[in-house]
Design a protein around this motif. Structure first.
Motif, mmCIF file in Angstrom:
data_model
loop_
_atom_site.group_PDB
_atom_site.id
_atom_site.type_symbol
_atom_site.label_atom_id
_atom_site.label_comp_id
_atom_site.label_asym_id
_atom_site.label_seq_id
_atom_site.Cartn_x
_atom_site.Cartn_y
_atom_site.Cartn_z
ATOM 1 N N LEU A 176 0.834 -1.203 0.000
ATOM 2 C CA LEU A 176 0.000 0.000 0.000
ATOM 3 C C LEU A 176 0.868 1.252 0.000
ATOM 4 C CD1 LEU A 176 -2.898 -0.837 2.496
ATOM 5 C CD2 LEU A 176 -3.006 -0.695 -0.001
ATOM 6 N N ALA A 177 1.950 1.220 0.786
ATOM 7 C CA ALA A 177 2.860 2.368 0.817
ATOM 8 C C ALA A 177 3.528 2.563 -0.540
ATOM 9 C CB ALA A 177 3.911 2.175 1.909
ATOM 10 N N ALA A 178 3.892 1.453 -1.180
ATOM 11 C CA ALA A 178 4.507 1.553 -2.504
ATOM 12 C C ALA A 178 3.531 2.155 -3.510
ATOM 13 C CB ALA A 178 4.959 0.162 -2.969
ATOM 14 N N ARG A 179 2.281 1.722 -3.450
ATOM 15 C CA ARG A 179 1.269 2.280 -4.355
ATOM 16 C C ARG A 179 1.060 3.772 -4.083
ATOM 17 N NH1 ARG A 179 -1.744 -1.206 -7.404
ATOM 18 N NH2 ARG A 179 -1.474 -3.435 -6.962
ATOM 19 N N ALA A 180 1.111 4.156 -2.801
ATOM 20 C CA ALA A 180 0.928 5.569 -2.460
ATOM 21 C C ALA A 180 2.072 6.411 -3.017
ATOM 22 C CB ALA A 180 0.840 5.729 -0.939
ATOM 23 N N ILE A 181 3.299 5.900 -2.927
ATOM 24 C CA ILE A 181 4.435 6.623 -3.516
ATOM 25 C C ILE A 181 4.227 6.788 -5.014
ATOM 26 C CG2 ILE A 181 6.911 6.496 -4.000
ATOM 27 C CD1 ILE A 181 7.204 4.979 -1.327
ATOM 28 N N HIS A 182 3.800 5.715 -5.657
ATOM 29 C CA HIS A 182 3.541 5.769 -7.105
ATOM 30 C C HIS A 182 2.458 6.794 -7.434
ATOM 31 C CE1 HIS A 182 2.658 4.463 -11.193
ATOM 32 N NE2 HIS A 182 1.399 4.308 -10.840
ATOM 33 N N GLU A 183 1.348 6.762 -6.696
ATOM 34 C CA GLU A 183 0.208 7.626 -6.992
ATOM 35 C C GLU A 183 0.527 9.105 -6.790
ATOM 36 O OE1 GLU A 183 -2.813 6.042 -4.506
ATOM 37 O OE2 GLU A 183 -3.083 4.230 -5.737
ATOM 38 N N HIS A 184 1.510 9.418 -5.957
ATOM 39 C CA HIS A 184 1.861 10.810 -5.703
ATOM 40 C C HIS A 184 3.163 11.205 -6.407
ATOM 41 C CE1 HIS A 184 -0.996 10.029 -2.422
ATOM 42 N NE2 HIS A 184 -1.301 11.291 -2.572
ATOM 43 N N SER A 185 3.567 10.399 -7.381
ATOM 44 C CA SER A 185 4.809 10.669 -8.105
ATOM 45 C C SER A 185 4.516 11.196 -9.502
ATOM 46 C CB SER A 185 5.631 9.379 -8.218
ATOM 47 O OG SER A 185 5.037 8.485 -9.161
ATOM 48 N N THR A 186 5.562 11.594 -10.194
ATOM 49 C CA THR A 186 5.400 12.043 -11.574
ATOM 50 C C THR A 186 5.106 10.875 -12.508
ATOM 51 O OG1 THR A 186 7.797 11.865 -11.891
ATOM 52 C CG2 THR A 186 6.927 14.018 -11.231
ATOM 53 N N ALA A 187 5.261 9.646 -12.006
ATOM 54 C CA ALA A 187 4.962 8.446 -12.804
ATOM 55 C C ALA A 187 3.560 7.921 -12.532
ATOM 56 C CB ALA A 187 5.990 7.358 -12.510
ATOM 57 N N ALA A 188 2.729 8.733 -11.879
ATOM 58 C CA ALA A 188 1.409 8.261 -11.458
ATOM 59 C C ALA A 188 0.532 7.814 -12.624
ATOM 60 C CB ALA A 188 0.696 9.349 -10.660
ATOM 61 N N HIS A 189 0.738 8.395 -13.806
ATOM 62 C CA HIS A 189 -0.082 8.023 -14.958
ATOM 63 C C HIS A 189 0.437 6.774 -15.659
ATOM 64 C CE1 HIS A 189 -2.442 11.617 -14.496
ATOM 65 N NE2 HIS A 189 -1.353 12.369 -14.545
ATOM 66 N N GLY A 190 1.592 6.278 -15.218
ATOM 67 C CA GLY A 190 2.132 5.046 -15.766
ATOM 68 C C GLY A 190 1.679 3.854 -14.947
ATOM 69 N N PRO A 191 2.065 2.641 -15.342
ATOM 70 C CA PRO A 191 1.613 1.442 -14.632
ATOM 71 C C PRO A 191 2.335 1.245 -13.299
ATOM 72 C CG PRO A 191 3.128 0.843 -16.375
ATOM 73 C CD PRO A 191 2.887 2.321 -16.527
ATOM 74 N N PHE A 192 1.657 0.611 -12.369
ATOM 75 C CA PHE A 192 2.270 0.148 -11.123
ATOM 76 C C PHE A 192 2.352 -1.363 -11.236
ATOM 77 C CE2 PHE A 192 1.971 -1.612 -6.827
ATOM 78 C CZ PHE A 192 2.996 -0.932 -6.180
ATOM 79 N N VAL A 193 3.568 -1.888 -11.277
ATOM 80 C CA VAL A 193 3.767 -3.316 -11.525
ATOM 81 C C VAL A 193 4.402 -3.963 -10.291
ATOM 82 C CG1 VAL A 193 4.852 -5.048 -13.016
ATOM 83 C CG2 VAL A 193 4.073 -2.859 -13.979
ATOM 84 N N PRO A 194 3.605 -4.685 -9.496
ATOM 85 C CA PRO A 194 4.170 -5.370 -8.332
ATOM 86 C C PRO A 194 4.651 -6.766 -8.706
ATOM 87 C CG PRO A 194 1.785 -5.512 -8.261
ATOM 88 C CD PRO A 194 2.141 -4.768 -9.533
ATOM 89 N N VAL A 195 5.781 -7.158 -8.147
ATOM 90 C CA VAL A 195 6.292 -8.507 -8.386
ATOM 91 C C VAL A 195 7.122 -8.945 -7.192
ATOM 92 C CG1 VAL A 195 8.329 -7.592 -9.573
ATOM 93 C CG2 VAL A 195 7.653 -9.959 -9.946
ATOM 94 N N CYS A 196 7.002 -10.218 -6.849
ATOM 95 C CA CYS A 196 7.829 -10.806 -5.799
ATOM 96 C C CYS A 196 8.818 -11.745 -6.502
ATOM 97 C CB CYS A 196 6.980 -11.574 -4.802
ATOM 98 S SG CYS A 196 7.937 -12.341 -3.469
#
Length: 469
Positions: A176-196
């Protein structure tokens, strides 16, 4: 000592305005106050401040929307934002709008003076910032001091391109924290790709991350992009980075340093535009010492580190979290009322599985209450409650209680079950032994077979507020 400076304080609470003005005046500054943005405009016609302190919620125009106006009217003047309603979107908007600092009420006057002193020091020339980010509803819930610190860190690092390492126990909300960083970044309009990486097929992990060309290996009948390409102009979230195989760690380091990689079976280099965020619940320095994790990769990942607090260190957030979980349910499943006794029962649990365990417990209770009032008896039994119920018996069934606890924890797919079990045992054993020794820690440590310093450290982990000291 900072030379005398002129300070404009904007807040609609007269008592707070007076207190801040008095503190600043005692520190040698000249102050004036305003109760609204409109009044502040009038003050600015005759008063040239060298720092502006303003609240977020004001009558008429709010403080956040006025940041751009003040920056334009008084270029270079530091803006200190205050709010009693701190959350991640507010912190992000404050910093993206040009705030020098963000203070969450209530705060100590000395803390205010320290921030003011820093703001008045000569600052490097400001660069043009992006437009204010639109307000967003954050999936991260909490108003505790621990979470306010997390919000501030996310808001500060989100607009930058630097790698971020998220640390925290299993279930604390690292994704969730990673998604929040993404959503408030300049890359927010790009994809968020999680992987383990550790969950990928060991024989195909490089292909999954970097892609492959046709004929790279048996079965590679066509070219396929990897996750680094999939995350182009967005964010690649590498979860449980500590479990990445050593050979892949080498290639990750190269990508982090040069932003270049080669698909499997190809000598041609490609450039990734993805932003990197990694997370782990494990102790990386220990893994480095044992040779399981590369030190150079660790240093590259730790450009900025955020520690997510365990739930036991933010029990004050329990009502907010319960409300958030219930609001996400269909209306026909929501309980009629959350009883005070239910919330009190939540406070008594150690929450070794953190937010994930809490969500499971709330959903379990919702099923049992059948639309009525949530009560303590609707909570699932755990190893803690099973043992507590049996304390009065001469022969408690410890194996059965432990088995029941393990069953409950496995529902949340834990990755640090041993550490959770140790915390559960500490939460039961240490207070009981202290009680039987009349809170004599020296005697308790002798019975437990540990030194007094270790006992004190374990107690602080159970009670981070320090009340146990």
């Amino acid at each position: 000592m900072t030379p005398m400076s002129r300070i404009l304080i904007i807040d609609d609470e007269p008592a707070l305005c007076w207190a801040l003005a008095e503190a600043a005046t005692a520190a040698g500054h000249v102050t004036t106050t305003a109760a609204s943005i409109e009044q502040a405009r009038e003050k600015l016609s005759t008063f040239a401040p060298e720092a502006i302190v303003l609240d977020v919620r004001l009558p008429g125009q709010d403080g956040l929307s006025a940041l751009a106006e003040f920056r334009q009217a008084r270029p270079g003047v530091p803006l200190i934002v205050m709010t009693a309603f701190g959350d991640l979107p507010t912190a992000a908007r404050a910093f993206s709008g040009g705030a020098f600092e963000y203070l969450v009420k209530p705060f100590e006057l000395q803390n205010f003076l320290n921030v003011l002193q820093q703001a008045l020091l000569p600052q490097p020339a400001a660069t043009q910032t992006d437009a204010d980010l639109a307000p967003q509803t954050s999936p991260i819930v909490g108003a505790s001091a621990a979470m306010q610190a997390v919000y501030r860190q996310i808001a500060l690092v989100a607009p930058t391109p630097f790698p971020v390492l998220l640390l925290g126990e299993t279930g604390t909300g690292k994704e969730l924290a990673a998604r929040a960083i993404h959503e408030h970044s300049t890359a927010a309009h790009g994809p968020f790709v999680p992987v383990c990486p550790a969950s990928l097929n060991p024989t195909l992990i490089e292909s999954e991350l970097f892609g492959h060309v046709r004929g790279a290996f048996t079965g590679a009948e066509e070219q396929r992009p990897g996750l680094f390409e999939t995350a182009a102009h967005g964010t690649l979230f590498l979860d449980e980075i500590a479990d990445t195989p050593p050979a892949v760690q080498v290639k990750l380091l190269r990508v982090l340093e040069s932003r270049r990689f080669s698909p499997v079976g190809s000598g041609a280099e490609r450039v990734t535009t993805a932003r990197f965020i990694a997370a782990t619940h494990r102790n990386l320095p220990e893994l480095i010492a044992s040779g399981q994790f590369r030190e150079d990769l660790y240093h590259r990942l730790t450009a900025f580190t955020i520690q997510l607090p365990p739930l036991r260190q933010r029990l004050g957030d329990l009502p907010l979290l319960v409300t958030a979980f219930l609001s996400q349910l269909p209306e026909n499943l929501r309980p009629g009322l959350v009883s005070p006794e239910f919330l009190q029962a939540l406070q008594q649990r150690p929450w070794t599985g953190n937010i994930r365990e809490l969500r499971n417990a709330v959903e379990h209770a919702v099923v049992l209450c059948r639309g009525g009032q949530l009560l303590p008896e609707h909570l699932p039994r755990t190893g803690i409650t099973a043992l507590t119920d049996k304390f009065g018996n001469s022969t408690p069934d410890l194996p059965a209680a432990l088995s029941q606890w393990i069953d409950q924890q496995l529902l949340g797919q834990p990755e640090d079950l041993y550490a959770q079990a140790i915390r559960m045992l500490d939460s039961l054993l240490l207070p009981e032994i202290l009680s039987r020794t009349g809170q004599n820690r020296t005697a308790a440590a002798r019975i437990l077979g540990m030194d007094r310093t270790t006992l004190r450290s374990r107690l602080r982990e159970l009670d981070p507020t320090g009340e146990a000291d």
